[in-house]
Scaffold this active site. Sequence first.
Site, PDB file in Angstrom:
ATOM      1  N   HIS A  52       0.821  -1.191   0.053  1.00 20.37           N
ATOM      2  CA  HIS A  52       0.036  -0.101   0.087  1.00 20.37           C
ATOM      3  C   HIS A  52       0.963   1.226  -0.035  1.00 20.37           C
ATOM      4  CE1 HIS A  52      -3.615  -1.970   1.993  1.00 20.37           C
ATOM      5  NE2 HIS A  52      -4.197  -1.575   0.731  1.00 20.37           N
ATOM      6  N   CYS A  72      -2.242   3.127   9.140  1.00 18.68           N
ATOM      7  CA  CYS A  72      -3.290   2.163   8.662  1.00 18.68           C
ATOM      8  C   CYS A  72      -4.526   1.884   9.583  1.00 18.68           C
ATOM      9  CB  CYS A  72      -2.665   0.563   8.515  1.00 18.68           C
ATOM     10  SG  CYS A  72      -1.228   0.481   7.465  1.00 18.68           S
TER      11      CYS A  72
HETATM   12  N1  ARG Z   1      -3.817  -7.147   6.923  1.00 16.16           N
HETATM   13  C1  ARG Z   1      -4.315  -5.853   6.145  1.00 16.16           C
HETATM   14  C2  ARG Z   1      -4.382  -6.193   4.594  1.00 16.16           C
HETATM   15  O1  ARG Z   1      -3.366  -6.897   4.134  1.00 16.16           O
HETATM   16  C3  ARG Z   1      -3.395  -5.006   6.474  1.00 16.16           C
HETATM   17  C4  ARG Z   1      -3.831  -3.381   5.963  1.00 16.16           C
HETATM   18  C5  ARG Z   1      -2.923  -2.258   6.189  1.00 16.16           C
HETATM   19  N2  ARG Z   1      -3.488  -1.231   5.563  1.00 16.16           N
HETATM   20  C6  ARG Z   1      -2.810  -0.043   5.426  1.00 16.16           C
HETATM   21  N3  ARG Z   1      -3.389   1.090   4.832  1.00 16.16           N
HETATM   22  N4  ARG Z   1      -1.781  -0.336   4.989  1.00 16.16           N
HETATM   23  O2  ARG Z   1      -5.171  -5.752   3.941  1.00 16.16           O
END
Ligand code: ARG
Length: 284
Positions: free
Chosen positions: A167, A261
Site C-alpha cells: 500500500h 493504517c
Molecule cells: N492485513 C491488512 C491487509 O493486508 C493490512 C492493511 C494495512 N493497511 C494499510 N493502509 N496499509 O489488507
Amino acid sequence: MDRTTPRILMCPPDYYGIEYEINPWMKRAVGADHGRAQQQWALLRRTLEDLGARIECLEPVRGLPDLVFTANAGLIYGSSVVLSRFRHSVRRREEPRFAAWFDAHGFERIELPAEMYFEGAGDALFCGETLFAGYRFRSDVRSHQWIGERLGLHVLPLELVDPRFYHLDTCFCPLTEELAIYYPGAFDDYGRAVLKAHVPRLIEVSGDEAASFSCNAVVVGRSVVLHQGAPKLTAALRANGFRTHELCLTEFIKSGGSAKCLTLRLDGEEAAAWRRLAWASAGP
Ligand code: ARG
C-alpha cells in the site's frame, strides 16, 4: 466541536487477528497476541486524543479481523468519500460496514464502477493539491484515473514494486503540503522521479527503518506518531520541526499495518490542500 478539530476514525481490535495471508507480513502460524493488540491500540488512541484529535469508533465485527485498518475504508475528500473496493474477497466483506458508517455520519458516498480495485487512504494520499496514488498490489491504476476525473483532481499514479510495501501508506507519508517522507526502494525509477518532481521536499527513509513501518505514520499538526525503532527518521523529523511519538505496534505489523493504517482522517489528511477550504463550507 470546532471544525478545525482533527477527526479520526478507528475500530477497536476486539476481533482482530491473523486469519488469512494476503500480504508477505501475515503468517497465520505466528498470529497476533490479543491482549497486547488491545493495549497497543488503546495507547495509539490515547496518544492521538492527547494531540487534540477526536476519535470516532466503528463498531468491531466478529469475522472481520482487518476492519481495524480504517485507512482502507475509503478516500475522504471534503464531505465526500470514495468507498474502497478491496482486491481480496476476505476484505470485501468490510465494505458494507464502512459504507453504513459513512451514511450514518453524513458523508456523500461515491462508488467506483465494477471491476475496479481501490483501497482508500491506504493507496491515495494528498500532498498539497495533488493526489498521489499507489497501484499494482491492491488498487489498480484505472481506479485512480476514474477518481481523478470524477473529483476533478490532479492524480499522480505511482507503481509499487516491492510486495512488502503493498500500500502507498507503507512507503510514503506527506507531512505538509510541501514535505513528505518516502522509502525510495518501494518505487521504480519513474515513480521516484515523479515524487522528486512534485513534492518540494522529500525525506528519505532507509530500507531497515522502512521495514519497521516507520513511513506508516499519523500526522497531527506538527506531531508524528509512528512505530518505535526508527532513530534516523525521528532525528530527521525533529530537525524539520516535528515532535515524534514512538509507540509499540508489533501486533499490527504482523498483519502488515501500523499507526497510519489504523486511522482514517475524516477531516482530511494534514497535507491535503483542500482542508484549508473545507471547514469554511458545510461538511459532515
Ligand atoms: N492485513 C491488512 C491487509 O493486508 C493490512 C492493511 C494495512 N493497511 C494499510 N493502509 N496499509 O489488507
